[in-house]
Design a protein around this motif. Structure first.
Motif, short mmCIF file in Angstrom:
data_model
loop_
_atom_site.label_atom_id
_atom_site.label_comp_id
_atom_site.label_asym_id
_atom_site.label_seq_id
_atom_site.Cartn_x
_atom_site.Cartn_y
_atom_site.Cartn_z
N UNK A 18 5.34 -1.55 25.27
CA UNK A 18 6.02 -2.68 24.90
C UNK A 18 6.08 -2.47 23.37
N UNK A 19 7.14 -3.17 22.84
CA UNK A 19 7.19 -3.24 21.31
C UNK A 19 6.21 -3.96 20.81
N UNK A 20 5.85 -3.48 19.60
CA UNK A 20 4.51 -4.09 19.00
C UNK A 20 3.20 -3.74 19.56
N UNK A 21 3.29 -2.72 20.51
CA UNK A 21 2.06 -2.29 20.84
C UNK A 21 1.15 -1.43 20.15
N UNK A 22 2.09 -0.28 19.39
CA UNK A 22 1.23 0.71 18.51
C UNK A 22 0.78 0.12 17.49
N UNK A 23 -0.47 0.57 16.86
CA UNK A 23 -1.15 0.16 15.77
C UNK A 23 -0.23 -0.14 14.68
N UNK A 24 0.56 0.72 14.49
CA UNK A 24 1.57 0.79 13.03
C UNK A 24 2.37 -0.45 13.39
N UNK A 25 2.71 -0.84 14.54
CA UNK A 25 3.83 -1.91 14.62
C UNK A 25 3.24 -3.28 14.81
N UNK A 26 1.85 -3.35 14.61
CA UNK A 26 1.15 -4.81 14.95
C UNK A 26 1.01 -5.45 13.42
N UNK A 27 0.97 -6.86 13.79
CA UNK A 27 0.67 -7.63 12.76
C UNK A 27 -0.84 -7.43 12.13
N UNK A 28 -1.34 -7.94 11.16
CA UNK A 28 -2.51 -7.47 10.46
C UNK A 28 -3.26 -8.68 9.73
N UNK A 29 -4.48 -8.98 10.13
CA UNK A 29 -5.24 -9.93 9.59
C UNK A 29 -6.44 -9.03 8.57
N UNK A 30 -5.95 -8.77 7.31
CA UNK A 30 -6.89 -8.13 6.56
C UNK A 30 -7.87 -8.77 5.78
N UNK A 31 -9.14 -8.24 5.72
CA UNK A 31 -10.11 -8.81 4.75
C UNK A 31 -10.88 -7.67 4.13
N UNK A 32 -10.79 -7.59 2.72
CA UNK A 32 -11.10 -6.66 1.99
C UNK A 32 -12.19 -6.92 0.80
N UNK A 33 -13.11 -6.31 0.45
CA UNK A 33 -14.18 -6.32 -0.54
C UNK A 33 -14.22 -5.21 -1.18
N UNK A 34 -14.44 -5.25 -2.75
CA UNK A 34 -14.58 -4.44 -3.66
C UNK A 34 -15.14 -4.56 -5.14
N UNK A 35 -14.95 -3.72 -5.99
CA UNK A 35 -15.31 -4.17 -7.25
C UNK A 35 -14.70 -3.16 -8.39
N UNK A 36 -14.90 -3.47 -9.54
CA UNK A 36 -14.26 -2.80 -10.69
C UNK A 36 -14.66 -3.54 -12.12
N UNK A 37 -13.55 -3.66 -12.77
CA UNK A 37 -13.77 -4.14 -14.20
C UNK A 37 -12.85 -5.00 -14.50
N UNK A 38 -13.13 -6.26 -15.45
CA UNK A 38 -12.06 -7.23 -15.92
C UNK A 38 -12.12 -7.46 -17.41
N UNK A 39 -10.93 -7.09 -18.01
CA UNK A 39 -10.89 -7.04 -19.51
C UNK A 39 -10.39 -8.49 -19.79
N UNK A 40 -10.98 -9.22 -20.52
CA UNK A 40 -10.42 -10.65 -21.07
C UNK A 40 -11.27 -11.02 -22.39
#
Length: 240
Positions: A94-116
């Motif tokens: 069915x349309x929208x079945x394949x993973x790449x065709x699907x809507x996404x709820x994304x949750x991400x966590x990471x780190x790095x540096x901030x210059x201020x």
């Protein structure tokens, strides 16, 4: 249609549940059927293959691959069935079945540096996004960003341009994100991120990306953030 492997019935059952497979998965633990129709590798695994048997019991088509990534895709398999047996059937999925065709709820966590203010500090970053596909190459949707030192909340919108890879099981992504930061480095913000996305199943995917963000655009003070993040995505059918 049947799928046969040397996996145990329990493993086949779990595999079918994870990927939503409705047709039968048969267990050939001794390898007798595998040796007859496709072959067995030196480490006793079934060679990936497709065998089509006509109504009279004769083999009318056989294709054996050297690795699972060399197998014919589903659309080609169904076209081969129709061509060989003179049949016709529904679409691959069915349309929208394949993973790449699907809507996404994304949750991400990471780190790095901030210059201020002339100083650079380590920081953590996070984001929550809901993205809807406009075809296989573009996603759009709302994006909330978090960086506790200079921009504790970003209220943004995102557009994602992606290049599918790995037979549409993954994609290279370029994200453009922008919007408003209401506190600390208040004002407009903008970021660009480059990443890799890949599906673990039709319901779940992972992403790894790196990016740069500017907060307080045109304001004083403002900050620059460089970070990397790992994200988990829940995928949902996107029928269009």
């Amino acid at each position: 249609m049947l799928a046969i492997s040397m996996d145990s019935p329990e493993s086949s059952r779990a595999f079918a549940q994870d990927y939503g497979i409705a047709f039968p998965l048969l267990s050939d633990e001794g390898g007798a059927v595998s040796r007859t129709y496709a072959g067995v590798t030196s480490d006793h695994n079934t060679l990936p293959g497709v065998t089509i048997i006509g109504r009279d019991g004769r083999i009318v088509f056989r294709q054996v691959a050297s690795a699972k990534d060399d197998r014919m895709p589903a659309a080609e398999l169904l076209a081969t069935l129709d061509r060989t047996l003179g049949t016709s059937g529904p679409a691959v999925a069915p349309a929208g079945y394949a993973a790449i065709d699907r809507a996404q709820l994304r949750v991400a966590l990471g780190g790095g540096g901030v210059h201020a203010a002339g100083e650079t500090h380590g920081t953590v970053v996070g984001s929550i996004a809901g993205l809807y596909p406009l075809g296989r190459h573009v996603l759009i949707g709302p994006w909330l960003g978090f960086e506790p030192r200079e921009a504790p909340l970003d209220l943004d919108a995102a557009i994602v341009v992606r290049l599918p890879i790995w037979a549409n099981a993954g994609a290279l992504e370029l994200k453009a994100v922008g919007g408003w930061t209401p506190w600390q480095d208040a004002g407009g913000n903008a970021s660009a991120r480059l990443g890799l996305w890949f599906a673990m199943s039709p319901r779940w995917a992972l992403q790894l990306d790196v990016g740069i963000a500017e907060h307080g655009l045109g304001q004083t003070p403002h900050s620059t953030e460089v970070s990397t993040s790992l994200g988990v995505m829940r995928l949902f059918g996107a029928h269009r």
